[in-house]
Design a protein around this motif. Structure first.
Motif, PDB file in Angstrom:
ATOM      1  N   ALA A 132       0.832  -1.153   0.027  1.00  0.00           N
ATOM      2  CA  ALA A 132      -0.114  -0.088   0.029  1.00  0.00           C
ATOM      3  C   ALA A 132       0.888   1.322  -0.130  1.00  0.00           C
ATOM      4  N   SER A 133       0.378   2.350  -0.495  1.00  0.00           N
ATOM      5  CA  SER A 133       0.966   3.475  -0.625  1.00  0.00           C
ATOM      6  C   SER A 133       0.419   4.820  -0.817  1.00  0.00           C
ATOM      7  N   ARG A 188       4.394  12.027  -6.068  1.00  0.00           N
ATOM      8  CA  ARG A 188       5.385  11.262  -5.411  1.00  0.00           C
ATOM      9  C   ARG A 188       4.770  10.450  -4.430  1.00  0.00           C
ATOM     10  N   GLN A 189       5.439   9.332  -4.107  1.00  0.00           N
ATOM     11  CA  GLN A 189       4.886   8.556  -3.095  1.00  0.00           C
ATOM     12  C   GLN A 189       5.541   9.181  -1.625  1.00  0.00           C
ATOM     13  N   VAL A 190       4.494   9.501  -0.908  1.00  0.00           N
ATOM     14  CA  VAL A 190       4.877   9.968   0.482  1.00  0.00           C
ATOM     15  C   VAL A 190       5.265   9.000   1.557  1.00  0.00           C
ATOM     16  N   ALA A 191       4.355   7.892   1.532  1.00  0.00           N
ATOM     17  CA  ALA A 191       4.508   6.707   2.510  1.00  0.00           C
ATOM     18  C   ALA A 191       4.357   5.456   1.784  1.00  0.00           C
ATOM     19  N   VAL A 192       5.043   4.389   1.945  1.00  0.00           N
ATOM     20  CA  VAL A 192       4.890   2.996   1.306  1.00  0.00           C
ATOM     21  C   VAL A 192       5.106   1.883   2.587  1.00  0.00           C
ATOM     22  N   ALA A 193       4.536   1.002   2.571  1.00  0.00           N
ATOM     23  CA  ALA A 193       4.384  -0.420   3.415  1.00  0.00           C
ATOM     24  C   ALA A 193       3.977  -1.541   2.249  1.00  0.00           C
ATOM     25  N   LYS A 242       2.262   9.416   9.093  1.00  0.00           N
ATOM     26  CA  LYS A 242       2.365  10.470  10.275  1.00  0.00           C
ATOM     27  C   LYS A 242       3.627  11.283  10.475  1.00  0.00           C
ATOM     28  N   GLU A 243       4.718  10.322  10.157  1.00  0.00           N
ATOM     29  CA  GLU A 243       6.205  10.870  10.051  1.00  0.00           C
ATOM     30  C   GLU A 243       6.318  11.953   9.063  1.00  0.00           C
ATOM     31  N   ALA A 244       5.565  11.642   7.664  1.00  0.00           N
ATOM     32  CA  ALA A 244       5.368  12.492   6.598  1.00  0.00           C
ATOM     33  C   ALA A 244       4.491  13.829   6.842  1.00  0.00           C
ATOM     34  N   ASP A 245       3.876  13.784   7.934  1.00  0.00           N
ATOM     35  CA  ASP A 245       2.661  14.645   8.132  1.00  0.00           C
ATOM     36  C   ASP A 245       1.636  14.813   7.253  1.00  0.00           C
ATOM     37  N   VAL A 246       1.275  13.554   7.027  1.00  0.00           N
ATOM     38  CA  VAL A 246      -0.171  13.284   6.178  1.00  0.00           C
ATOM     39  C   VAL A 246      -0.885  12.541   7.196  1.00  0.00           C
ATOM     40  N   TYR A 247      -2.281  13.190   7.578  1.00  0.00           N
ATOM     41  CA  TYR A 247      -3.273  12.624   8.461  1.00  0.00           C
ATOM     42  C   TYR A 247      -4.519  12.466   7.616  1.00  0.00           C
TER      43      TYR A 247
END
Length: 136
Positions: free
Chosen positions: A50-51, A59-64, A96-101
């Protein structure tokens, strides 16, 4: 032959829009800026990923995913519902580390919002990310 004598009359003429400069609504023009982050979930038989992607910059902000080393060791299986829950948890932490809520999720045409996909989204919601769903 049709009027321009290029093709026999048995071929279909291509359909042209009645209004080539079609009006684009305000919502269609501003949605990428009002709700900039989208959730993308991919589930195969072997793994789950998921991303969170920013719409304007792509741009991909968070990926797991369950293929990553830190998640791989902790899971029994990489494609079951507990794996989906852990992917959602890791994605929420990284967002959350990338300030996306907040983000939006629109399932693909072939996807139904149930089972593993629902587990990923529910895990994101439980871990503090507001997900706006667009289900048709």
């Amino acid at each position: 032959m049709d009027e321009d004598n290029s093709k026999p009359y048995t071929y279909k003429k291509e359909k042209r829009s009645k209004n080539p400069h079609k009006h684009i609504s305000f919502k269609q023009r501003t949605i990428a800026h009002m709700e900039p982050f989208t959730l993308d979930v991919f589930i195969s038989k072997r793994f789950v990923s998921a991303s969170l992607t920013h719409r304007s910059t792509c741009r991909q902000v968070a990926v797991a995913g369950t293929n990553s080393k830190d998640v791989k060791a902790a899971l029994m299986s990489r494609s079951d519902v507990p794996a989906c829950l852990s992917v959602g948890r890791f994605l929420a932490e990284r967002a959350k580390e990338a300030d996306v809520y907040a983000c939006t999720y629109t399932p693909r045409e072939r996807d139904r919002f149930e089972g593993k996909i629902r587990a990923v989204v529910q895990s994101l919601i439980d871990n503090g990310i507001h997900v706006k769903l667009y289900l048709d």
